[in-house]
Design a protein around this motif. Structure first.
Motif, PDB file in Angstrom:
ATOM      1  N   UNK A 216     -59.954 -67.628  40.632  1.00 24.39           N
ATOM      2  CA  UNK A 216     -59.486 -66.579  39.720  1.00 24.39           C
ATOM      3  C   UNK A 216     -60.100 -65.223  40.042  1.00 24.39           C
ATOM      4  N   UNK A 217     -61.083 -65.197  40.944  1.00 22.79           N
ATOM      5  CA  UNK A 217     -61.791 -63.960  41.276  1.00 22.79           C
ATOM      6  C   UNK A 217     -61.445 -63.415  42.651  1.00 22.79           C
ATOM      7  N   UNK A 218     -60.684 -64.160  43.428  1.00 17.92           N
ATOM      8  CA  UNK A 218     -60.421 -63.767  44.808  1.00 17.92           C
ATOM      9  C   UNK A 218     -59.048 -63.180  45.052  1.00 17.92           C
ATOM     10  N   UNK A 219     -58.381 -62.713  43.998  1.00 19.85           N
ATOM     11  CA  UNK A 219     -57.014 -62.199  44.116  1.00 19.85           C
ATOM     12  C   UNK A 219     -57.027 -60.677  44.206  1.00 19.85           C
ATOM     13  N   UNK A 220     -56.316 -60.141  45.175  1.00 18.43           N
ATOM     14  CA  UNK A 220     -56.124 -58.684  45.263  1.00 18.43           C
ATOM     15  C   UNK A 220     -55.001 -58.260  44.319  1.00 18.43           C
ATOM     16  N   UNK A 293     -65.534 -55.675  39.447  1.00 21.37           N
ATOM     17  CA  UNK A 293     -66.771 -55.679  38.664  1.00 21.37           C
ATOM     18  C   UNK A 293     -67.223 -54.277  38.250  1.00 21.37           C
ATOM     19  N   UNK A 294     -66.444 -53.258  38.635  1.00 20.45           N
ATOM     20  CA  UNK A 294     -66.753 -51.907  38.233  1.00 20.45           C
ATOM     21  C   UNK A 294     -67.148 -50.994  39.361  1.00 20.45           C
ATOM     22  N   UNK A 295     -67.380 -51.553  40.549  1.00 17.51           N
ATOM     23  CA  UNK A 295     -67.781 -50.720  41.690  1.00 17.51           C
ATOM     24  C   UNK A 295     -66.881 -50.924  42.897  1.00 17.51           C
ATOM     25  N   UNK A 296     -65.685 -51.469  42.651  1.00 22.63           N
ATOM     26  CA  UNK A 296     -64.744 -51.668  43.750  1.00 22.63           C
ATOM     27  C   UNK A 296     -64.832 -53.023  44.409  1.00 22.63           C
ATOM     28  N   UNK A 301     -68.832 -65.626  40.843  1.00 20.82           N
ATOM     29  CA  UNK A 301     -68.741 -66.626  39.768  1.00 20.82           C
ATOM     30  C   UNK A 301     -69.850 -66.435  38.742  1.00 20.82           C
ATOM     31  N   UNK A 302     -71.059 -66.184  39.247  1.00 16.76           N
ATOM     32  CA  UNK A 302     -72.180 -66.014  38.333  1.00 16.76           C
ATOM     33  C   UNK A 302     -71.989 -64.841  37.396  1.00 16.76           C
ATOM     34  N   UNK A 303     -71.488 -63.715  37.923  1.00 16.64           N
ATOM     35  CA  UNK A 303     -71.252 -62.530  37.092  1.00 16.64           C
ATOM     36  C   UNK A 303     -70.138 -62.795  36.083  1.00 16.64           C
ATOM     37  N   UNK A 304     -69.070 -63.482  36.534  1.00 16.61           N
ATOM     38  CA  UNK A 304     -67.975 -63.792  35.610  1.00 16.61           C
ATOM     39  C   UNK A 304     -68.466 -64.646  34.444  1.00 16.61           C
TER      40      UNK A 304
END
Length: 379
Positions: A216-220, A293-296, A301-304
């Protein structure tokens, strides 16, 4: 004057330094069908690695009293570790699997069995050791030790592998994963609560599309497409990469849980419509990743998981359970056929048809999902 090569003799064979710390020549004598033959091999690496390689050759090629019985630790270093590295390099195993086995070796197997000769392992001691581990630790540890002894059998260091006996496995668990899920109505309420939050896009992908957490985090943002069928608009999202627990960028494309994990998600409206809006907002703002995440850069996973717990508190189900939630209401509320859902999850359908014949395209999946959702809304 050129430096004289240093030759280190051992009880079996010798090691000659060519370039200290980099290159050595290994020499030994072995019996062959044509008689005793002198052998030599150039080895690149450290002296310690050259010594280990000569030990491996001795176990595999020496005869009679010259053949030593290696310890479990020596067998692991000589056979198991190089074998795992080859499997990862050839794409037959994941690096995550390699790390899991290395961790099981370091934490459970090596402290108990590392110094024990491979022919001195006793079943009663193995059973006692296993029952002292947690269920998860034992599951990995027994695989590692069994494979190490398989190699010892192959190279005739032992006649049988005692880890192939049936052992009682522990049931003690150090962590019990929660099994609660969201129903469709509750999942929709959570979506409204998360509007505009950094975790909104991965939430939609997991809870209404069935993506795994890292997927869920690797989508452009540019990869999210639109399709329509049976009057239902859908977002279509290719899953080709994932984020790890840490790091600033995804793992290489194609490095997913397994080969069939590379697939396309189909997310019906209104959830897919909202995902398309988020993608358009990201593109307009010049942001590459859907879960920025706010910086591009994309969230790890840990941050999510940190942001998910911060947003939902104790009342939120574990993020990993969102995929379970989708699988449940997509079948029982939307009415999508189980075989279609298995394909959307990245699973192999366990039948001859599923393994060899069923090959639906994206249009087929969109039609199946949209038709089911449209029917569910007129019931």
């Amino acid at each position: 004057m050129p430096r004289k090569r240093r030759k280190r003799r051992r009880a079996w064979g010798s090691i000659t330094e060519v370039d200290p710390g980099r290159r050595y020549v290994l020499r030994w004598v072995e019996n062959t069908p044509q008689g005793r033959k002198r052998r030599s091999r150039t080895f690149r690496g450290t002296y310690r690695e050259a010594d280990l390689e000569l030990s491996r050759l001795q176990v595999e090629h020496a005869d009679g009293g010259d053949r030593p019985v290696p310890t479990v630790g020596k067998a692991y270093a000589m056979w198991f570790e190089p074998w795992m590295e080859r499997r990862v390099a050839e794409g037959k195993a994941k690096e995550g699997t390699h790390r899991a086995y290395a961790s099981a070796w370091a934490k459970a197997v090596e402290p108990r069995w590392g110094r024990v000769p491979v022919d001195s392992i006793q079943p009663a001691e193995v059973q006692e050791w296993l029952l002292g581990l947690s269920a998860g630790a034992a599951a990995h540890a027994v695989v590692v030790l069994r494979k190490v002894l398989d190699f010892a059998v192959r190279f005739e260091a032992i006649p049988v592998n005692k880890m192939r006996l049936p052992y009682e496995m522990p049931t003690r668990k150090t962590h019990v994963r929660r099994s609660d899920v969201y129903g469709l109505a509750e999942a929709e309420k959570v979506l409204g609560r998360l509007r505009g939050e950094a975790v909104e896009a991965p939430y939609i992908l997991a809870c209404f599309g069935g993506a795994r957490t890292g997927e869920s985090l690797g989508v452009r943002a540019s990869e999210v497409g639109r399709a329509e069928s049976h009057g239902i608009a859908c977002a279509i999202v290719p899953i080709v990469r994932r984020m790890a627990d840490k790091g600033d960028l995804p793992l290489p494309d194609g490095d997913l849980k397994n080969r069939q994990s590379e697939r396309t998600l189909v997310i019906p409206e209104p959830y897919g419509t909202r995902l398309l809006e988020i993608a358009e907002e990201r593109i307009a703002a010049g942001v590459e990743w859907l879960a920025d995440r706010g910086d591009g850069l994309p969230m790890s996973r840990g941050r999510l998981l940190f942001r998910w717990r911060s947003a939902m508190g104790r009342e939120g189900v574990p993020f990993a359970n969102l995929r379970n939630s989708w699988r449940t209401f997509a079948q029982f509320d939307w009415g999508v056929e189980p075989d279609v859902l298995e394909i959307l999850m990245g699973h192999v359908i366990p039948t001859v048809t599923g393994r060899h014949y069923l090959r639906p395209g994206v249009d087929d999946l969109v039609s199946a999902v949209a038709s089911a959702v449209a029917s569910s809304r007129v019931r």
